[in-house]
Write a protein that holds these residues in place. Structure first.
Motif: not given
Length: 81
Positions: A1, A43, A45, A71, A73
């Motif tokens: 991660m 990623s 977020r 990804r 989040e």
């Protein structure tokens, strides 16, 4: 991660963050101005507050469809007030 908070700034990360922010701001279903985006190496977020669970899900689906996102989040909080 990937630790997005500690990820180094790079043109690719900045571009991804900008693309996500612009897509959220352009959506009629998401209050993009109230959201904060962190992005690094594919990623993403999402931070901030939305009014409904629908807005939270729409934000995630919008981001999921962007090229370069691997990804997500979703840390968006639903504020019922």
């Amino acid at each position: 991660m990937i630790d997005l908070a500690a990820a180094p700034t790079s043109p690719a990360n900045d571009l991804l963050s900008e693309r996500v922010s612009n897509a959220l701001a352009a959506s009629p279903h998401v209050p993009g101005s109230q959201l904060r985006v962190e992005a690094a190496e594919g990623s993403v977020r999402l931070h901030g507050s939305v009014s409904t669970f629908f807005e939270k899900q729409m934000a995630q689906e919008l981001v999921r469809r962007l090229d370069g996102v691997d990804r997500i989040e979703n840390l968006l909080q639903v504020s019922w007030t």
